[in-house]
Structures are given as structure tokens and as C-alpha cells.
Design a protein around this motif. Sequence first.
Motif, PDB file in Angstrom:
ATOM      1  N   GLY A 109       0.803  -1.209   0.000  1.00  0.00           N
ATOM      2  CA  GLY A 109       0.000   0.000   0.000  1.00  0.00           C
ATOM      3  C   GLY A 109       0.841   1.266   0.000  1.00  0.00           C
ATOM      4  N   LYS A 110       0.212   2.356  -0.422  1.00  0.00           N
ATOM      5  CA  LYS A 110       0.911   3.636  -0.488  1.00  0.00           C
ATOM      6  C   LYS A 110       1.387   4.073   0.886  1.00  0.00           C
ATOM      7  CE  LYS A 110       0.401   8.422  -2.038  1.00  0.00           C
ATOM      8  NZ  LYS A 110       1.664   8.744  -1.506  1.00  0.00           N
ATOM      9  N   LYS A 111       0.582   3.894   1.910  1.00  0.00           N
ATOM     10  CA  LYS A 111       0.978   4.326   3.243  1.00  0.00           C
ATOM     11  C   LYS A 111       2.186   3.526   3.738  1.00  0.00           C
ATOM     12  CE  LYS A 111      -0.503   5.537   7.762  1.00  0.00           C
ATOM     13  NZ  LYS A 111      -1.521   6.084   8.576  1.00  0.00           N
ATOM     14  N   SER A 112       2.210   2.225   3.471  1.00  0.00           N
ATOM     15  CA  SER A 112       3.347   1.388   3.872  1.00  0.00           C
ATOM     16  C   SER A 112       4.632   1.874   3.209  1.00  0.00           C
ATOM     17  CB  SER A 112       3.104  -0.069   3.501  1.00  0.00           C
ATOM     18  OG  SER A 112       1.965  -0.559   4.137  1.00  0.00           O
ATOM     19  N   THR A 113       4.529   2.164   1.932  1.00  0.00           N
ATOM     20  CA  THR A 113       5.695   2.656   1.202  1.00  0.00           C
ATOM     21  C   THR A 113       6.142   4.005   1.741  1.00  0.00           C
ATOM     22  OG1 THR A 113       4.882   1.523  -0.759  1.00  0.00           O
ATOM     23  CG2 THR A 113       6.605   3.143  -1.093  1.00  0.00           C
ATOM     24  N   ASP A 114       5.191   4.898   2.016  1.00  0.00           N
ATOM     25  CA  ASP A 114       5.528   6.216   2.565  1.00  0.00           C
ATOM     26  C   ASP A 114       6.250   6.096   3.898  1.00  0.00           C
ATOM     27  OD1 ASP A 114       4.350   7.373   0.373  1.00  0.00           O
ATOM     28  OD2 ASP A 114       2.513   7.973   1.418  1.00  0.00           O
ATOM     29  N   VAL A 115       5.751   5.225   4.765  1.00  0.00           N
ATOM     30  CA  VAL A 115       6.368   5.036   6.077  1.00  0.00           C
ATOM     31  C   VAL A 115       7.773   4.462   5.928  1.00  0.00           C
ATOM     32  CG1 VAL A 115       6.227   3.712   8.216  1.00  0.00           C
ATOM     33  CG2 VAL A 115       4.190   4.838   7.324  1.00  0.00           C
ATOM     34  N   ALA A 116       7.921   3.460   5.070  1.00  0.00           N
ATOM     35  CA  ALA A 116       9.226   2.828   4.870  1.00  0.00           C
ATOM     36  C   ALA A 116      10.233   3.812   4.271  1.00  0.00           C
ATOM     37  CB  ALA A 116       9.078   1.603   3.977  1.00  0.00           C
ATOM     38  N   VAL A 117       9.790   4.603   3.311  1.00  0.00           N
ATOM     39  CA  VAL A 117      10.690   5.587   2.690  1.00  0.00           C
ATOM     40  C   VAL A 117      11.061   6.678   3.697  1.00  0.00           C
ATOM     41  CG1 VAL A 117      10.841   7.366   0.905  1.00  0.00           C
ATOM     42  CG2 VAL A 117       9.983   5.097   0.337  1.00  0.00           C
ATOM     43  N   SER A 118      10.122   7.087   4.523  1.00  0.00           N
ATOM     44  CA  SER A 118      10.430   8.085   5.564  1.00  0.00           C
ATOM     45  C   SER A 118      11.501   7.564   6.506  1.00  0.00           C
ATOM     46  CB  SER A 118       9.175   8.430   6.362  1.00  0.00           C
ATOM     47  OG  SER A 118       8.222   9.052   5.553  1.00  0.00           O
TER      48      SER A 118
ATOM     49  N   LYS B  31       3.415  -4.258   9.152  1.00  0.00           N
ATOM     50  CA  LYS B  31       3.769  -5.551   8.567  1.00  0.00           C
ATOM     51  C   LYS B  31       4.285  -5.389   7.138  1.00  0.00           C
ATOM     52  CE  LYS B  31       2.033 -10.140   7.603  1.00  0.00           C
ATOM     53  NZ  LYS B  31       0.886 -11.026   7.559  1.00  0.00           N
ATOM     54  N   GLU B  32       3.582  -4.621   6.327  1.00  0.00           N
ATOM     55  CA  GLU B  32       4.015  -4.408   4.936  1.00  0.00           C
ATOM     56  C   GLU B  32       5.322  -3.623   4.875  1.00  0.00           C
ATOM     57  OE1 GLU B  32       1.051  -2.666   2.443  1.00  0.00           O
ATOM     58  OE2 GLU B  32      -0.408  -4.235   2.855  1.00  0.00           O
ATOM     59  N   ALA B  33       5.426  -2.592   5.690  1.00  0.00           N
ATOM     60  CA  ALA B  33       6.634  -1.758   5.672  1.00  0.00           C
ATOM     61  C   ALA B  33       7.846  -2.524   6.188  1.00  0.00           C
ATOM     62  CB  ALA B  33       6.410  -0.497   6.492  1.00  0.00           C
ATOM     63  N   THR B  34       7.622  -3.484   7.098  1.00  0.00           N
ATOM     64  CA  THR B  34       8.725  -4.295   7.610  1.00  0.00           C
ATOM     65  C   THR B  34       9.382  -5.074   6.475  1.00  0.00           C
ATOM     66  OG1 THR B  34       7.762  -4.491   9.807  1.00  0.00           O
ATOM     67  CG2 THR B  34       9.340  -6.176   9.180  1.00  0.00           C
ATOM     68  N   THR B  35       8.583  -5.655   5.609  1.00  0.00           N
ATOM     69  CA  THR B  35       9.125  -6.388   4.461  1.00  0.00           C
ATOM     70  C   THR B  35       9.953  -5.468   3.579  1.00  0.00           C
ATOM     71  OG1 THR B  35       7.193  -7.827   4.491  1.00  0.00           O
ATOM     72  CG2 THR B  35       8.499  -7.812   2.480  1.00  0.00           C
ATOM     73  N   PHE B  36       9.427  -4.283   3.326  1.00  0.00           N
ATOM     74  CA  PHE B  36      10.132  -3.313   2.491  1.00  0.00           C
ATOM     75  C   PHE B  36      11.447  -2.869   3.149  1.00  0.00           C
ATOM     76  CE2 PHE B  36      10.670   1.058   0.812  1.00  0.00           C
ATOM     77  CZ  PHE B  36      10.761   0.747  -0.536  1.00  0.00           C
ATOM     78  N   ILE B  37      11.393  -2.558   4.440  1.00  0.00           N
ATOM     79  CA  ILE B  37      12.579  -2.106   5.170  1.00  0.00           C
ATOM     80  C   ILE B  37      13.643  -3.194   5.223  1.00  0.00           C
ATOM     81  CG2 ILE B  37      13.405  -1.523   7.501  1.00  0.00           C
ATOM     82  CD1 ILE B  37      12.276   0.847   5.977  1.00  0.00           C
ATOM     83  N   LEU B  38      13.242  -4.430   5.449  1.00  0.00           N
ATOM     84  CA  LEU B  38      14.224  -5.521   5.479  1.00  0.00           C
ATOM     85  C   LEU B  38      14.918  -5.682   4.135  1.00  0.00           C
ATOM     86  CD1 LEU B  38      12.409  -8.169   7.679  1.00  0.00           C
ATOM     87  CD2 LEU B  38      14.375  -6.750   8.276  1.00  0.00           C
ATOM     88  N   THR B  39      14.191  -5.466   3.053  1.00  0.00           N
ATOM     89  CA  THR B  39      14.799  -5.520   1.724  1.00  0.00           C
ATOM     90  C   THR B  39      15.813  -4.385   1.560  1.00  0.00           C
ATOM     91  OG1 THR B  39      12.785  -6.481   0.834  1.00  0.00           O
ATOM     92  CG2 THR B  39      14.330  -5.514  -0.747  1.00  0.00           C
ATOM     93  N   ILE B  40      15.429  -3.189   1.958  1.00  0.00           N
ATOM     94  CA  ILE B  40      16.331  -2.040   1.858  1.00  0.00           C
ATOM     95  C   ILE B  40      17.554  -2.228   2.753  1.00  0.00           C
ATOM     96  CG2 ILE B  40      16.570   0.421   2.409  1.00  0.00           C
ATOM     97  CD1 ILE B  40      13.700   0.798   1.520  1.00  0.00           C
ATOM     98  N   SER B  41      17.350  -2.682   3.985  1.00  0.00           N
ATOM     99  CA  SER B  41      18.479  -2.812   4.910  1.00  0.00           C
ATOM    100  C   SER B  41      19.460  -3.881   4.447  1.00  0.00           C
ATOM    101  CB  SER B  41      17.991  -3.100   6.331  1.00  0.00           C
ATOM    102  OG  SER B  41      17.415  -4.383   6.415  1.00  0.00           O
ATOM    103  N   LYS B  42      18.983  -4.915   3.782  1.00  0.00           N
ATOM    104  CA  LYS B  42      19.905  -5.912   3.229  1.00  0.00           C
ATOM    105  C   LYS B  42      20.791  -5.283   2.158  1.00  0.00           C
ATOM    106  CE  LYS B  42      17.039  -9.981   4.076  1.00  0.00           C
ATOM    107  NZ  LYS B  42      17.348 -10.118   5.426  1.00  0.00           N
TER     108      LYS B  42
END
Length: 107
Positions: free
Chosen positions: A2-11, A84-95
Motif C-alpha cells: 500500500g501507499k501508506k506502507s511505502t511512505d512510512v518505509a521511505v520516511s 507488517k508491509e513496511a517491515t518487508t520493504f525495510i528488510l529488503t532495503i536494509s539488506k
Amino acid sequence: MGKKSTDVAVSLSMVIRMPSSGINQGAQALLSYKYGSKNYDRVMQTDKTLLRFQFLFFAPMTTLLELFPEVFLRIFTSDPAVIKEATTFILTISKFYGKSWRAFAIC
């Protein structure tokens, strides 16, 4: 995702990356002053020192982000679905960050 998950992860990603931009901008003046005075050994020494400072910041932050992404994400939202969604995104970025810093450490 979702857009909000992406916004939170990018922030969160920006909070982690912004100090690097500040270090790089500050380094430009130092490096150009030393380069202009033809002090090339000091240019290399300063560059290595700046790289160490960035590593000392990013290595622990990447580790903490990989171990406790939910804690950091709760700073921005309390919605469990977004976390939950942002965690997946953040883990990908942090790797990606982790691999890039391990490559710099080898150099």
C-alpha cells in the motif's frame, strides 16, 4: 504494498540516509581545500576518515534496522497492517545497505 506502507518505509529510510548527505556535503569543503593546496596525502587521509565515520554510523543502524524494524516503524505509524508491509520493504532495503557497506569495508 500500500501507499501508506511505502511512505512510512521511505520516511524511515530517509532518516537513516540523511546524515550521509550531510557528511558528504561537509566533506566537499574539506577535500577541495586540501586538494587546492596540493596536499594529496591529506585528501586521501580525509577521505578514508570520512568513510570510517559513515561506516560507524551505517553499520549499527543497518543492524538495528534488520533486528528491530517494527520498533522504528512505530515511530511513524501504529497501524499493524502498515507495519507488517513496511517491515518487508525495510528488510529488503536494509539488506542492500548492509551488503554495500560490507563491500566498502573490504576495500
